[in-house]
Write a protein that holds these residues in place. Structure first.
Motif, PDB file in Angstrom:
ATOM      1  N   PRO A 147       0.811  -1.227   0.000  1.00  0.00           N
ATOM      2  CA  PRO A 147       0.000   0.000   0.000  1.00  0.00           C
ATOM      3  C   PRO A 147       0.840   1.270   0.000  1.00  0.00           C
ATOM      4  CG  PRO A 147      -0.884  -1.586   1.567  1.00  0.00           C
ATOM      5  CD  PRO A 147       0.435  -2.121   1.104  1.00  0.00           C
ATOM      6  N   GLU A 148       1.994   1.250   0.697  1.00  0.00           N
ATOM      7  CA  GLU A 148       2.844   2.449   0.737  1.00  0.00           C
ATOM      8  C   GLU A 148       3.308   2.839  -0.662  1.00  0.00           C
ATOM      9  OE1 GLU A 148       3.070  -0.096   2.678  1.00  0.00           O
ATOM     10  OE2 GLU A 148       2.596   0.713   4.662  1.00  0.00           O
ATOM     11  N   LEU A 149       3.653   1.840  -1.472  1.00  0.00           N
ATOM     12  CA  LEU A 149       4.100   2.133  -2.835  1.00  0.00           C
ATOM     13  C   LEU A 149       2.966   2.753  -3.646  1.00  0.00           C
ATOM     14  CD1 LEU A 149       6.140   1.922  -5.159  1.00  0.00           C
ATOM     15  CD2 LEU A 149       5.296  -0.393  -5.576  1.00  0.00           C
ATOM     16  N   LEU A 150       1.766   2.226  -3.489  1.00  0.00           N
ATOM     17  CA  LEU A 150       0.632   2.759  -4.243  1.00  0.00           C
ATOM     18  C   LEU A 150       0.350   4.198  -3.833  1.00  0.00           C
ATOM     19  CD1 LEU A 150      -1.805  -0.317  -4.188  1.00  0.00           C
ATOM     20  CD2 LEU A 150       0.030   0.225  -5.791  1.00  0.00           C
ATOM     21  N   ARG A 151       0.419   4.479  -2.526  1.00  0.00           N
ATOM     22  CA  ARG A 151       0.157   5.856  -2.074  1.00  0.00           C
ATOM     23  C   ARG A 151       1.243   6.814  -2.549  1.00  0.00           C
ATOM     24  NH1 ARG A 151      -1.444   3.284   2.888  1.00  0.00           N
ATOM     25  NH2 ARG A 151       0.640   3.672   3.726  1.00  0.00           N
ATOM     26  N   LYS A 530      11.696  17.293  13.953  1.00  0.00           N
ATOM     27  CA  LYS A 530      10.674  18.296  14.233  1.00  0.00           C
ATOM     28  C   LYS A 530       9.330  17.882  13.657  1.00  0.00           C
ATOM     29  CE  LYS A 530       9.686  23.219  13.603  1.00  0.00           C
ATOM     30  NZ  LYS A 530      10.180  24.508  13.014  1.00  0.00           N
ATOM     31  N   ARG A 531       9.331  17.339  12.433  1.00  0.00           N
ATOM     32  CA  ARG A 531       8.081  16.893  11.805  1.00  0.00           C
ATOM     33  C   ARG A 531       7.419  15.778  12.615  1.00  0.00           C
ATOM     34  NH1 ARG A 531       9.092  20.830   9.434  1.00  0.00           N
ATOM     35  NH2 ARG A 531       9.225  21.196   7.173  1.00  0.00           N
ATOM     36  N   LEU A 532       8.218  14.870  13.131  1.00  0.00           N
ATOM     37  CA  LEU A 532       7.666  13.754  13.908  1.00  0.00           C
ATOM     38  C   LEU A 532       7.084  14.240  15.228  1.00  0.00           C
ATOM     39  CD1 LEU A 532      10.435  11.053  13.290  1.00  0.00           C
ATOM     40  CD2 LEU A 532       8.184  11.195  12.219  1.00  0.00           C
ATOM     41  N   VAL A 533       7.754  15.209  15.849  1.00  0.00           N
ATOM     42  CA  VAL A 533       7.236  15.760  17.112  1.00  0.00           C
ATOM     43  C   VAL A 533       5.940  16.505  16.861  1.00  0.00           C
ATOM     44  CG1 VAL A 533       7.690  17.401  18.971  1.00  0.00           C
ATOM     45  CG2 VAL A 533       9.505  15.859  18.192  1.00  0.00           C
ATOM     46  N   GLN A 534       5.894  17.297  15.765  1.00  0.00           N
ATOM     47  CA  GLN A 534       4.681  18.037  15.428  1.00  0.00           C
ATOM     48  C   GLN A 534       3.511  17.112  15.141  1.00  0.00           C
ATOM     49  OE1 GLN A 534       6.025  20.440  12.136  1.00  0.00           O
ATOM     50  NE2 GLN A 534       6.765  22.111  13.481  1.00  0.00           N
ATOM     51  N   ALA A 535       3.796  15.915  14.642  1.00  0.00           N
ATOM     52  CA  ALA A 535       2.733  14.938  14.354  1.00  0.00           C
ATOM     53  C   ALA A 535       2.238  14.242  15.607  1.00  0.00           C
ATOM     54  CB  ALA A 535       3.240  13.909  13.350  1.00  0.00           C
ATOM     55  N   THR A 676      -1.093   7.291   9.299  1.00  0.00           N
ATOM     56  CA  THR A 676      -0.173   6.708   8.320  1.00  0.00           C
ATOM     57  C   THR A 676       0.239   7.709   7.252  1.00  0.00           C
ATOM     58  OG1 THR A 676      -2.086   5.857   7.102  1.00  0.00           O
ATOM     59  CG2 THR A 676      -1.030   4.361   8.676  1.00  0.00           C
ATOM     60  N   GLY A 677      -0.561   8.766   7.109  1.00  0.00           N
ATOM     61  CA  GLY A 677      -0.213   9.776   6.111  1.00  0.00           C
ATOM     62  C   GLY A 677       1.046  10.537   6.461  1.00  0.00           C
ATOM     63  N   VAL A 678       1.483  10.488   7.729  1.00  0.00           N
ATOM     64  CA  VAL A 678       2.719  11.171   8.125  1.00  0.00           C
ATOM     65  C   VAL A 678       3.896  10.624   7.331  1.00  0.00           C
ATOM     66  CG1 VAL A 678       4.323  11.567  10.038  1.00  0.00           C
ATOM     67  CG2 VAL A 678       1.849  11.658  10.435  1.00  0.00           C
ATOM     68  N   ARG A 684       7.357  12.643   0.567  1.00  0.00           N
ATOM     69  CA  ARG A 684       7.199  13.689  -0.449  1.00  0.00           C
ATOM     70  C   ARG A 684       8.138  14.865  -0.181  1.00  0.00           C
ATOM     71  NH1 ARG A 684       0.552  13.776  -0.820  1.00  0.00           N
ATOM     72  NH2 ARG A 684       0.343  11.785  -1.954  1.00  0.00           N
ATOM     73  N   GLU A 685       8.297  15.217   1.105  1.00  0.00           N
ATOM     74  CA  GLU A 685       9.167  16.344   1.443  1.00  0.00           C
ATOM     75  C   GLU A 685      10.635  15.986   1.280  1.00  0.00           C
ATOM     76  OE1 GLU A 685       9.882  19.558   5.090  1.00  0.00           O
ATOM     77  OE2 GLU A 685       8.370  17.966   5.264  1.00  0.00           O
ATOM     78  N   PHE A 686      10.972  14.727   1.589  1.00  0.00           N
ATOM     79  CA  PHE A 686      12.359  14.265   1.479  1.00  0.00           C
ATOM     80  C   PHE A 686      12.366  12.994   0.631  1.00  0.00           C
ATOM     81  CE2 PHE A 686      11.828  16.202   5.705  1.00  0.00           C
ATOM     82  CZ  PHE A 686      12.684  17.298   5.581  1.00  0.00           C
ATOM     83  N   PRO A 687      12.461  13.105  -0.675  1.00  0.00           N
ATOM     84  CA  PRO A 687      12.391  11.926  -1.561  1.00  0.00           C
ATOM     85  C   PRO A 687      13.462  10.876  -1.281  1.00  0.00           C
ATOM     86  CG  PRO A 687      12.160  13.960  -2.812  1.00  0.00           C
ATOM     87  CD  PRO A 687      12.595  14.347  -1.435  1.00  0.00           C
ATOM     88  N   ASN A 688      14.573  11.295  -0.667  1.00  0.00           N
ATOM     89  CA  ASN A 688      15.647  10.336  -0.399  1.00  0.00           C
ATOM     90  C   ASN A 688      15.325   9.383   0.755  1.00  0.00           C
ATOM     91  OD1 ASN A 688      16.175  13.018   1.066  1.00  0.00           O
ATOM     92  ND2 ASN A 688      17.404  11.567   2.259  1.00  0.00           N
TER      93      ASN A 688
END
Length: 836
Positions: A147-151, A530-535, A676-678, A684-688
């Motif tokens: 599912p992650e690949l499809l999203r 920071k993104r993980l804490v904000q989530a 799961t959208g996190v 998307r923000e960090f493609p690597n």
């Protein structure tokens, strides 16, 4: 033959007189508990093993870097093994609409018919569909995807994707995959296709790095035969790049759970066997106390000591045979009831109960009875002629510890045979012996203190009660120990059991990480955190990861040719994921040496890795990190909790000199179903970044844990029944002596009210001592099992002492009501005559 017939007549007479009923009941309940546990453990362990095999997709897997020739397939056919094949390798998948192409790195898995041999792939058509078991593999021209690949790639069901030279239609989402594993090779999203479609892609070329896997399944004997053949062939032909995978060796995330499951199930069997032995000892002692006069008369009639021994051994053997058969039948029926109650929680495939279990339980029951009946029989044969005139009963001689040595040896051997866990058996036996010795010393000390304080008590009844206990110290201590032993096991199976299982469940909590985020660049570390804490995911632990190759051990170059072990060869032939940190990470325990001190260039190795490579503390290792030589000294070995699903490293180096090395960062977080959208937003923000979903692995671990927990709780009910029997035997073991004493006192003018008060004081003292000792023993046993055997965190519970004290007093008073109410309601003359 005449002695055998006489023994049969004695057995029938004792049965009609009620002399054997208690011992038969004790043995039957003990054997029924043992057989219930044994039947259930044998079947549940086989079932758990089958379910655990689902995590390999087979019973055994052969992994190779080249295609298997016909020899391997023909040998599997010769042994009657089911087989399937897979090919796994990383590649790119291309998708997109409207001229925009999206490329994603995936782990492609091509599977043959019959895949998987154990377990099942669960697939779903919609996003939030829980899925269903796949009846077949992907059809021709179709693929299944994570599912992650499809999203992340914006792929919808029925969209076409390009893999190599071929185009395929995505038809299903992969919900779970049995043999996925949590190795870094599986961290890319999965694409699954039929093996017949692999050639169409044109991706597999002579120089391609493909993992070829041969999956095998069959009965245990044939699997073992094939394993031995495979090991010999690999060694004889010197096949490189090939290894045999087993669940415990190659799936560390499941090894701890499986080990603890076996240990918890073995614990139930050990405690049941221990309680069975205590009940038999008490029952045999009661039997002896009632047959001293009969043996004295037989001696007067001319029977020798040898003849008396043979007759009573025959009687015990007949009794044991009957008790064992009744117990085995009851145990078999009991385990069927247990299976019915737990049907929805147990593994789907349960092995049938075998005749070996019946034979094992029969031998265990007979050995326990005869082993612990031998000391009383030895006492019976030494009964003097004079006892016909002078009827003193020397209970101390009945309980001489040296005479029970054969029974203890038999007991120890049977425990190891019953459980198959020598380490657990040693801890239980050693701990039990130590606790009993300490209990005896404390009980004797309490009696002495009570004797010193007796004269200062204001109530005569209390002084008389304590004096009565002091007059027979051996009997009182034996009764306290017996009552304390039964209560200790009951507490261990109730209050402390919940702490043990709770500690096990806390080792794999409900919020255990289900996502790994890897390939975080140093410049992205703070932003990702920071993104993980904000989530709302809390403060994640980010760890540096440095790629390095081991090139020297103690100044000697490392070459895979120096090792015979295939795993060691693979380890020295690849790069390690090194990390550095000043503090010991969670779920890590130093088992040898010490954590980083003030010296530079220290390293800590995972103990299994060190054993495989032959490295010990004090050795010097040299790693090559992109041309930089990093020299470290091994100062500690660590044990890792793989079932925690957290970030673990085989090698951790002290921080000095490592901060400047090329590195990426890694973390593990728990994403609730609604968040799961996190992971998608981060990608998307960090493609690597690579976000890996290991939720299915954690779910498999927790499912197995929950099932084993339920099984252990129900098994403890059988053991609890044995504990109650021990309590009853302990409280009624001195019933005759108390009845005789009460009758004499009533003859001398004591009233029933005075006797009742006196007995209550005695029993409250015995119950209080037994309760406190049992609570202390249960807590110490719980700590010992948690820390030394199961390797879990432990916290003492003060409430257990309250339960023990209350339980001891209640049981003692209940025993008085059951055992002495008859004599208190009977005229003294009639009571004394009944004891003649």
């Amino acid at each position: 033959m005449s002695f055998f017939l006489q023994a049969v007549r004695m057995t029938l007479r004792d049965w009609r007189a009620g002399e054997l009923r208690f011992l038969l009941l004790a043995l039957a309940i003990a054997v029924s508990a043992l057989s219930s546990v044994s039947f259930f453990i044998d079947r549940i362990q086989a079932g758990i093993r089958d379910e655990a095999a689902h995590l390999l997709g087979a019973d055994m897997v052969i992994v190779s870097d080249r295609e298997f020739d016909s020899v391997w397939l023909n040998q599997a056919k010769k042994y009657g093994l089911a087989r399937a094949e897979t090919r796994i390798f990383p590649t790119m998948v291309l998708s997109g609409k409207g001229g925009e192409t999206v490329a994603k790195l995936v782990s492609l898995k091509a599977v043959s018919e019959n895949y998987p041999l154990r377990g099942a792939v669960r697939i779903a058509g919609e996003e939030n569909d829980p899925g269903k078991k796949a009846a077949t593999i992907p059809g021709a021209g179709t693929v299944w995807a994570d599912p992650e690949l499809l999203r992340e790639a914006g792929i919808r069901p029925d969209d076409r994707v390009r893999i190599g030279n071929g185009f395929f239609r995505v038809t299903q989402r992969i919900v779970t995959e049995p043999d996925r594993g949590i190795s870094f090779i599986h961290f890319a999203p999965r694409i699954m296709m039929s093996l017949l479609d692999l050639e169409k892609t044109g991706l597999v070329q002579p120089a391609s790095r493909v993992s070829y896997r041969l999956l095998l399944a069959g009965n245990e004997k044939d699997i073992e035969r094939y394993r031995k053949w495979a090991e010999e062939r690999i060694k004889a032909v010197s096949i490189k790049g090939m290894r045999i995978e087993t669940l415990e060796m190659d799936r560390p995330e499941m090894k701890t759970t499986l080990t603890r499951a076996r240990q918890f199930l073995s614990l139930a069997g050990l405690l049941t066997a221990m309680l069975a032995s205590v009940a038999i000892v008490l029952g045999a002692r009661r039997f002896v106390s009632r047959h001293l006069d009969a043996c004295a008369i037989l001696r007067c009639l001319g029977l020798t000591q040898r003849q008396i021994t043979l007759m009573y051994l025959t009687e015990f053997f007949l009794l044991g045979l009957a008790g064992c058969l009744i117990g085995i039948l009851a145990g078999y029926l009991g385990h069927l009831v247990l299976l019915g109650v737990l049907e929805r929680y147990l593994p789907q495939q349960m092995a049938a109960a075998g005749w070996k279990t019946v034979v094992k339980c029969l031998l265990i029951g007979l050995s326990l009875l005869l082993g612990f009946a031998l000391p009383p029989i030895q006492h019976l044969r030494r009964v003097s002629f004079v006892r016909v005139i002078r009827r003193e009963t020397d209970f101390a001689s009945v309980s001489k510890a040296a005479l029970y040595l054969p029974g203890l040896i038999v007991f120890a051997g049977l425990l190891f045979w019953l459980t198959g866990d020598v380490r657990l058996g040693v801890w239980i036996l050693g701990g039990f012996a130590g606790l009993v010795a300490v209990m005896a010393l404390l009980a004797r000390g309490a009696l002495k203190i009570a004797g010193l304080a007796r004269k200062k008590l204001p109530f005569p009844g209390w002084r008389f009660s304590l004096a009565s206990l002091e007059r027979k110290p051996v009997v009182t201590v034996v009764q306290i120990i017996a009552l304390a032993t039964g209560l200790m096991c009951v507490l261990l199976l109730t209050a402390v059991k919940n702490d043990l299982i709770g500690a096990w469940q806390r080792a794999v909590p409900a919020d255990a990480p289900n996502r790994f985020i890897v390939n975080i660049l140093p410049g992205q570390k703070e932003t990702v955190e920071k993104r993980l804490v904000q989530a709302g995911l809390g403060q994640p632990g980010l760890y540096p990861m440095v790629r390095g190759r081991l090139i020297e051990i103690n100044g000697k170059s490392v070459d895979k040719k120096d090792y015979d072990n295939e795993r060691a060869k693979r380890l020295v032939d690849r790069e390690f994921n090194l990390s550095y940190m000043p503090e010991l990470p969670p779920q890590n325990t130093v088992v040898e040496g010490s954590w980083f001190g003030k010296r530079r260039g220290e390293a800590s190795l995972e103990e299994r890795l060190a054993k495989t490579l032959g490295v010990k503390t004090g050795d010097k290792l040299t790693f090559d990190v992109i041309g930089n030589r990093i020299e470290v000294t091994v100062t500690s070995l660590r044990k890792l909790d793989w079932s925690s699903a957290r970030v673990n490293f085989f090698v951790i180096v002290s921080p000095d000199g490592m901060e400047e090395m090329p590195q990426t960062w890694i973390t593990a977080v728990f994403l609730p179903p609604g968040q799961t959208g996190v992971a998608t937003e981060l990608s998307r923000e960090f493609p690597n970044l690579t976000v890996v979903d290991i939720g299915h692995i954690v779910a498999q671990v927790r499912t197995m844990l929950d099932r084993v927990t339920l099984a252990v709780e129900f098994l403890f009910l059988f053991t609890l029944a044995s504990g109650i029997l021990v309590l009853y035997a302990a409280l009624t073991g001195t019933q005759e002596e108390r009845m005789h004493e009460a009758s004499v006192l009533r003859t001398l003018g004591a009233t029933r009210l005075q006797l009742r008060r006196t007995q209550r004081v005695e029993l409250v003292f015995i119950g209080s001592m037994a309760g406190l000792l049992s609570a202390t023993g249960a807590e110490l046993a719980g700590w010992m099992l948690a820390v030394r055997v199961f390797e879990l965190e432990w916290a003492f519970s003060p409430a257990v002492w309250g339960y023990g004290l209350a339980g001891g007093i209640v049981c003692a008073l209940a025993g008085a009501w059951l055992g002495l109410r008859k004599v208190l309601n009977t005229p003294p003359v009639q009571s004394l005559r009944s004891l003649q």
